[in-house]
Design a protein around this motif. Structure first.
Motif, mmCIF file in Angstrom:
data_model
loop_
_atom_site.group_PDB
_atom_site.id
_atom_site.type_symbol
_atom_site.label_atom_id
_atom_site.label_comp_id
_atom_site.label_asym_id
_atom_site.label_seq_id
_atom_site.Cartn_x
_atom_site.Cartn_y
_atom_site.Cartn_z
ATOM 1 N N GLY A 75 0.807 -1.198 0.000
ATOM 2 C CA GLY A 75 0.000 0.000 0.000
ATOM 3 C C GLY A 75 0.845 1.255 0.000
ATOM 4 O O GLY A 75 2.072 1.210 0.052
ATOM 5 N N LYS A 76 0.154 2.366 -0.055
ATOM 6 C CA LYS A 76 0.805 3.676 -0.069
ATOM 7 C C LYS A 76 1.009 4.178 1.369
ATOM 8 O O LYS A 76 0.180 3.909 2.233
ATOM 9 N N PRO A 77 2.078 4.943 1.614
ATOM 10 C CA PRO A 77 2.300 5.491 2.958
ATOM 11 C C PRO A 77 1.225 6.534 3.314
ATOM 12 O O PRO A 77 0.874 7.392 2.511
ATOM 13 N N LEU A 78 0.717 6.441 4.534
ATOM 14 C CA LEU A 78 -0.298 7.372 5.047
ATOM 15 C C LEU A 78 0.343 8.593 5.682
ATOM 16 O O LEU A 78 1.437 8.516 6.236
ATOM 17 N N MET A 79 -0.391 9.711 5.649
ATOM 18 C CA MET A 79 0.005 10.894 6.417
ATOM 19 C C MET A 79 -0.545 10.751 7.835
ATOM 20 O O MET A 79 -1.617 10.185 8.032
ATOM 21 N N ASN A 80 0.141 11.300 8.792
ATOM 22 C CA ASN A 80 -0.323 11.305 10.171
ATOM 23 C C ASN A 80 -1.574 12.169 10.273
ATOM 24 O O ASN A 80 -1.619 13.293 9.765
ATOM 25 N N SER A 81 -2.611 11.669 10.943
ATOM 26 C CA SER A 81 -3.878 12.398 11.005
ATOM 27 C C SER A 81 -3.764 13.711 11.779
ATOM 28 O O SER A 81 -4.461 14.678 11.468
ATOM 29 N N MET A 82 -2.890 13.782 12.768
ATOM 30 C CA MET A 82 -2.711 15.046 13.503
ATOM 31 C C MET A 82 -2.072 16.103 12.604
ATOM 32 O O MET A 82 -2.395 17.282 12.691
ATOM 33 N N PHE A 83 -1.186 15.679 11.707
ATOM 34 C CA PHE A 83 -0.635 16.607 10.729
ATOM 35 C C PHE A 83 -1.745 17.096 9.803
ATOM 36 O O PHE A 83 -1.822 18.278 9.475
ATOM 37 N N THR A 84 -2.627 16.193 9.401
ATOM 38 C CA THR A 84 -3.712 16.556 8.488
ATOM 39 C C THR A 84 -4.616 17.620 9.088
ATOM 40 O O THR A 84 -4.926 18.625 8.445
ATOM 41 N N VAL A 85 -5.041 17.448 10.343
ATOM 42 C CA VAL A 85 -5.931 18.445 10.957
ATOM 43 C C VAL A 85 -5.188 19.761 11.200
ATOM 44 O O VAL A 85 -5.762 20.837 11.028
ATOM 45 N N ALA A 86 -3.915 19.700 11.559
ATOM 46 C CA ALA A 86 -3.137 20.933 11.748
ATOM 47 C C ALA A 86 -2.976 21.680 10.422
ATOM 48 O O ALA A 86 -3.099 22.912 10.374
ATOM 49 N N LEU A 87 -2.727 20.954 9.357
ATOM 50 C CA LEU A 87 -2.627 21.563 8.027
ATOM 51 C C LEU A 87 -3.941 22.217 7.640
ATOM 52 O O LEU A 87 -3.973 23.366 7.169
ATOM 53 N N LEU A 88 -5.041 21.505 7.858
ATOM 54 C CA LEU A 88 -6.367 22.019 7.516
ATOM 55 C C LEU A 88 -6.651 23.345 8.216
ATOM 56 O O LEU A 88 -7.022 24.335 7.579
ATOM 57 N N VAL A 89 -6.487 23.386 9.522
ATOM 58 C CA VAL A 89 -6.766 24.616 10.265
ATOM 59 C C VAL A 89 -5.763 25.702 9.881
ATOM 60 O O VAL A 89 -6.137 26.861 9.671
ATOM 61 N N GLY A 90 -4.511 25.333 9.735
ATOM 62 C CA GLY A 90 -3.479 26.306 9.370
ATOM 63 C C GLY A 90 -3.703 26.943 8.015
ATOM 64 O O GLY A 90 -3.415 28.117 7.809
ATOM 65 N N MET A 91 -4.249 26.180 7.073
ATOM 66 C CA MET A 91 -4.512 26.723 5.732
ATOM 67 C C MET A 91 -5.557 27.830 5.766
ATOM 68 O O MET A 91 -5.593 28.688 4.891
ATOM 69 N N SER A 92 -6.414 27.839 6.770
ATOM 70 C CA SER A 92 -7.515 28.813 6.823
ATOM 71 C C SER A 92 -7.157 30.114 7.531
ATOM 72 O O SER A 92 -7.890 31.096 7.435
ATOM 73 N N VAL A 93 -6.053 30.148 8.251
ATOM 74 C CA VAL A 93 -5.767 31.265 9.154
ATOM 75 C C VAL A 93 -5.728 32.617 8.446
ATOM 76 O O VAL A 93 -6.359 33.571 8.904
ATOM 77 N N LEU A 94 -5.013 32.741 7.354
ATOM 78 C CA LEU A 94 -4.879 34.054 6.713
ATOM 79 C C LEU A 94 -6.198 34.616 6.214
ATOM 80 O O LEU A 94 -6.405 35.822 6.216
#
Length: 100
Positions: free
Chosen positions: A1-20
């Protein structure tokens, strides 16, 4: 299978993308998450886009210059599948009262 991203990184990225676009310079405190879901996995190499919706706004009961805002952040992969949904509350600075 393909390597997964860490879910805590995913939620941090999601919230961080919205800040500006949503909260930069107006957030006093992040009050916490009500719900975080990961309906589909994120794999290394996926392209993620994010959207944020304001669900509720109310004035602070103790500080008239502040309010409580409930946001729902959603992340989608390159084929449009939702890969993360997070609902959070934040204490925000309020602008001057409208004179309408």
């Amino acid at each position: 299978g393909k390597p997964l991203m860490n879910s805590m990184f995913t939620v941090a990225l999601l919230v961080g993308m919205s800040v500006l676009e949503t909260t930069h310079g107006t957030t006093i405190a992040n009050l916490g998450f009500e719900e975080v879901m990961f309906p589909k996995p994120v794999f290394i190499g996926d392209t993620i886009r994010a959207e944020t919706e304001v669900l509720k706004v109310r004035p602070s009961g103790s500080n008239p210059d502040r309010g409580i805002v409930t946001f729902e952040h959603r992340a989608f992969n390159q084929v449009g599948d939702i890969v993360c949904k997070a609902r959070r509350n934040a204490m925000m600075r309020r602008g001057p009262a409208s004179k309408l």
